[in-house]
Design an enzyme around this catalytic site. Structure first.
Site, PDB file in Angstrom:
ATOM      1  CE  LYS A 191       4.279  -1.643  13.467  1.00 22.78           C
ATOM      2  NZ  LYS A 191       3.239  -2.538  12.866  1.00 22.78           N
ATOM      3  CD  GLU A 266       9.601   0.101  -1.922  1.00 16.62           C
ATOM      4  OE1 GLU A 266       8.494   0.646  -2.160  1.00 16.62           O
ATOM      5  OE2 GLU A 266       9.786  -1.128  -1.929  1.00 16.62           O
ATOM      6  CB  CYS A 300       6.904  -2.420  -3.862  1.00 17.55           C
ATOM      7  SG  CYS A 300       6.513  -2.506  -2.131  1.00 17.55           S
ATOM      8  CD  GLU A 396       1.689   0.132  -4.568  1.00 21.65           C
ATOM      9  OE1 GLU A 396       1.539   0.793  -3.522  1.00 21.65           O
ATOM     10  OE2 GLU A 396       2.736  -0.467  -4.852  1.00 21.65           O
TER      11      GLU A 396
HETATM   12  P1  ADP Z   1      -0.056  -1.090   3.980  1.00 20.08           P
HETATM   13  O1  ADP Z   1      -1.208  -0.286   3.489  1.00 20.08           O
HETATM   14  O2  ADP Z   1       0.733  -1.713   2.907  1.00 20.08           O
HETATM   15  O3  ADP Z   1      -0.376  -2.012   5.100  1.00 20.08           O
HETATM   16  P2  ADP Z   1       1.082   0.769   5.840  1.00 20.08           P
HETATM   17  O4  ADP Z   1       1.880   1.972   5.489  1.00 20.08           O
HETATM   18  O5  ADP Z   1      -0.234   0.976   6.501  1.00 20.08           O
HETATM   19  O6  ADP Z   1       0.981  -0.038   4.490  1.00 20.08           O
HETATM   20  O7  ADP Z   1       1.913  -0.229   6.749  1.00 20.08           O
HETATM   21  C1  ADP Z   1       3.288  -0.455   6.597  1.00 20.08           C
HETATM   22  C2  ADP Z   1       3.921  -0.514   7.976  1.00 20.08           C
HETATM   23  O8  ADP Z   1       3.757   0.766   8.582  1.00 20.08           O
HETATM   24  C3  ADP Z   1       3.264  -1.507   8.924  1.00 20.08           C
HETATM   25  O9  ADP Z   1       4.257  -2.055   9.780  1.00 20.08           O
HETATM   26  C4  ADP Z   1       2.316  -0.631   9.716  1.00 20.08           C
HETATM   27  O10 ADP Z   1       1.987  -1.161  10.989  1.00 20.08           O
HETATM   28  C5  ADP Z   1       3.131   0.627   9.852  1.00 20.08           C
HETATM   29  N1  ADP Z   1       2.345   1.833  10.118  1.00 20.08           N
HETATM   30  C6  ADP Z   1       1.026   2.071   9.839  1.00 20.08           C
HETATM   31  N2  ADP Z   1       0.661   3.294  10.278  1.00 20.08           N
HETATM   32  C7  ADP Z   1       1.771   3.872  10.804  1.00 20.08           C
HETATM   33  C8  ADP Z   1       2.070   5.149  11.409  1.00 20.08           C
HETATM   34  N3  ADP Z   1       1.142   6.082  11.540  1.00 20.08           N
HETATM   35  N4  ADP Z   1       3.338   5.384  11.824  1.00 20.08           N
HETATM   36  C9  ADP Z   1       4.308   4.461  11.669  1.00 20.08           C
HETATM   37  N5  ADP Z   1       4.090   3.238  11.143  1.00 20.08           N
HETATM   38  C10 ADP Z   1       2.849   2.932  10.714  1.00 20.08           C
END
Ligand code: ADP
Length: 495
Positions: A191, A266, A300, A396
Site C-alpha cells: 500500500k 521504522e 527519516c 521530527e
Molecule cells: P506521513 O505522516 O509520513 O505521511 P503516515 O504514517 O501517515 O506518515 O503514512 C505512512 C503510510 O501509512 C502511508 O502509506 C499511509 O497511507 C499509511 N497509513 C496512514 N494511516 C494508516 C493507518 N491508520 N493504518 C495503516 N496505514 C496507514
C-alpha cells in the site's frame, strides 16, 4: 498514457490502478483520490481509493500464490534470476521512475535518477544474491536412550508480507520491503502512500516483466485509514512492514501484539550530528548540510540536531548558513535547482508551524524561515541556534530545519545525542579514532555514520530503537526477518 513534463521530453505513466493477482484493476470501489504535483499544483493522476474489499482481494491473491503457486517452492536460484532481471529493468527505466517521483513529490529529478533509483536496483540485486544463500545451523544432539539425534534448522518463507510505505522515498523503501521478502520466497501486498503511488505501480510492472508470477506482488493504492488500516489488520497477512509516522506505527504494533503478527516499524527520527573539535570541517560541512537539507529535509535519517563543540560552533553555523543561502529552490526537473518542493500543503503548514514555534520559544533564527510565494511548495532552508529542550529539537519536522546546539565535553555531547525519544541514527565527525569508537559505543541508535551521511546500504541492517521503531530491514537481519526458522531433530540408530 504519454506525457511531456517540462524539460523531460517524454515518459509513460503507469496505468493508475491497483495490481491484484496479476491484473491491473480499478477494484471494487468507485472512489478515487488525486495525486498532485507540488511544483505546479496540477493533478498528476486520479487513483482508485482501495476499499476493504480490494485489500482482501489482494491478500487472497498473495495468499493463494504463497500456498499453491510456484514462487515459494521454485528453486531459490530461479527466484534470484528473476530478481536480478528486475534490477536490470529498474536501471533501464531509471528515467521514468525518477520522473514519477519528481513529479509526484517534488524530489530533484537528478537526485532520484542518480541516487534513489540506482539504489532501488541495488537492493534488488543484493537480495537476488541472497535467494539461494539462506542456510541454517546443524548440531549433534544428545542421545535419547538408545536413539541418537542429529539436528538442523531450516529457514522457510514467512508467508504474505504487507508493505506500507511512505511518500518520501517510495521506490527505494518499497524495494527494502519487497526484495528480501521475495528473495526469501514470500509474497506481498503493497500500500503506497497517497502522495506517491506511481513509481511503486511502475515497479510492480517491472517485476512482472522480469518474470514474477501473478499474485506475488500486489499493489493497492488508497488512503491510509481505509486501505492501509485494512491491510495492517488483515488476518491473512503474516508480517507488516511499515515505514511512516509514530502514530500509525503505534496502532499497527498494538494490533500485531494482540495477534502475535510480526512487524517491522521504522518511525522516523530526530538524529544528532556530533561534531568534535578535531573534525575536518572542510569535508564535514557538506555532509552536515546535506543531512539537513537533502530532499528538503524530508528524510527519516536527517541529522537535524547539530551538536557541535563550543570552540567551533560559529564556524559550523557559518558553514551551514553558506549552504542554506546558496540553495536554489526551483523546479525539480531544472538542472540548476538544488532543492525541490515540500510534498504537500499539509506538510508545508506543519513545517511553518515548527519554524514559528522555534521563534516563539526563543531560538535564534540565523537564516531562512520563510515560505516562497507559490504555486510551488518551496520553503527556505532554515538554521536555528538553540538547545535540546526546544520543540524544534524534540519533534521530527520532516523539513529543512536545523537546530544547532553546543557542548563542552564528550560526555555532554553523548548525553545530548541520547536525550531524545527517537533512536534511529547518528553522525559523528572527528579525526580521532579512539574518540569516534568510544562515542559510537554509547549512542543509543540503530545506525551511525562516521564522517559522513547518506542512505542505508542493502548489505547491512537499517532500523531504529526506542521511538524510532522495531526490527531491522536490509542485510542478513532483513532477509532473516522474512523467514521462519524451523528446527528438525532426526533420530537414528547406530550402524
Ligand atoms: P506521513 O505522516 O509520513 O505521511 P503516515 O504514517 O501517515 O506518515 O503514512 C505512512 C503510510 O501509512 C502511508 O502509506 C499511509 O497511507 C499509511 N497509513 C496512514 N494511516 C494508516 C493507518 N491508520 N493504518 C495503516 N496505514 C496507514
Amino acid at each position: 498514457m504519454t506525457t511531456t513534463v517540462r524539460n523531460i521530453p517524454e515518459f509513460t505513466l503507469p496505468d493508475p490502478v491497483h495490481r491484484i493477482g496479476g491484473r491491473a484493476t480499478t477494484g471494487a470501489g468507485t472512489e478515487t483520490f488525486a495525486s498532485t504535483d507540488p511544483t505546479t499544483g496540477r493533478s498528476v493522476a486520479d487513483l482508485p481509493a482501495g476499499s476493504v474489499q480490494d485489500v482482501d482481494n489482494a491478500v487472497v491473491a498473495a495468499r493463494a500464490q504463497f500456498e499453491d503457486g510456484e514462487w515459494s517452492t521454485m528453486p531459490a536460484a530461479e527466484r534470484g534470476k528473476i530478481l536480478y532481471r528486475a534490477a536490470d529493468l529498474i536501471e533501464r527505466d531509471a528515467e521514468t521512475l525518477a520522473a514519477l517521483e519528481a513529479l509526484e513529490m517534488g524530489k530533484l529529478y537528478r537526485d532520484s535518477v542518480a541516487g534513489d533509483i540506482p539504489a532501488t536496483a541495488a537492493v534488488f540485486r543484493h537480495f537476488a544474491g541472497w535467494s539461494d544463500k539462506l542456510t541454517g545451523q546443524s548440531a549433534s544432539l544428545c542421545d535419547i536412550g538408545d536413539q541418537k539425534r542429529f539436528g538442523f534448522t531450516m529457514r522457510q518463507p514467512l508467508g504474505v508480507v504487507a508493505a506500507i510505505t511512505p511518500w518520501n522515498n517510495p521506490a527505494v523503501i518499497a524495494a527494502w520491503k519487497l526484495a528480501p521478502a521475495l528473495a526469501a520466497g514470500c509474497t506481498a501486498v503493497v500500500k503506497p502512500a497517497e502522495d506517491a503511488s506511481l513509481s511503486t505501480l511502475r515497479l510492480a510492472d517491472l517485476l512482472t516483466e522480469a518474470g514474477l508470477p501473478d499474485g506475488v506482488v500486489n499493489v493497492v493504492t488508497g488512503l491510509g485509514p481505509v486501505a492501509g488500516a485494512a491491510l495492517a489488520g488483515h488476518p491473512g497477512v503474516d508480517k507488516v512492514s511499515f515505514t511512516g509516522s509514530a502514530a500509525v506505527g503505534r496502532g499497527i504494533h498494538s494490533y500485531a501484539g494482540s495477534t502475535f503478527r510480526k512487524v517491522t516499524l521504522e518511525l522516523g527520527g530526530k538524529s544528532p550530528q556530533l561534531i568534535f573539535p578535531d573534525a575536518d570541517l572542510d569535508s564535514a560541512l557538506p555532509w552536515i548540510a546535506m543531512g539537513n537539507f537533502y530532499h528538503q529535509g524530508q528524510v527519516c535519517a536527517a541529522g537535524t540536531r547539530v551538536i557541535v563543540h563550543e570552540s567551533i560552533a560559529d564556524k559550523v553555523v557559518d558553514g551551514l548558513v553558506a549552504f542554506a543561502e546558496q540553495a536554489v529552490m526551483g523546479d525539480p526537473f531544472d538542472e540548476s535547482s538544488t532543492m525541490g518542493t515540500i510534498v504537500n500543503e499539509k506538510q508545508m503548514n506543519r513545517i511553518m508551524g515548527y519554524i514559528e514555534k522555534g521563534r516563539s520559544e526563543g531560538a535564534d533564527l540565523v537564516t531562512g524561515g520563510a515560505r516562497l510565494d507559490g504555486p510551488g511548495l518551496f520553503v527556505q532552508p532554515t538554521v536555528f541556534r538553540g538547545h535540546n529542550d526546544l520543540t524544534i529539537a524534540r519533534e521530527e519536522i520532516f523539513g529543512p530545519v536545523a537546530t544547532v546546539m553546543t557542548f563542552s565535553t564528550p560526555e555532554e555531547a553523548v548525553a545530548l545525542a541520547n536525550a531524545t525519544e527517537f533512536g534511529l541514527n547518528a553522525m559523528v565527525y572527528s579525526s580521532d579514532i579512539s574518540r569516534i569508537h568510544s562515542v559510537v559505543e554509547k549512542l543509543r541508535v540503530g545506525m551511525v555514520w562516521v564522517n559522513g551521511w547518506g542512505v542505508p546500504d542493502p548489505a547491512l541492517p537499517w532500523g531504529g530503537r526506542g521511538g524510532s521503531g522495531i526490527g531491522r530491514e536490509l542485510g542478513r537481519s532483513g532477509i532473516e526477518a522474512d523467514t521462519e526458522e524451523k528446527t528438525v531433530h532426526i533420530g537414528y540408530t547406530g550402524l
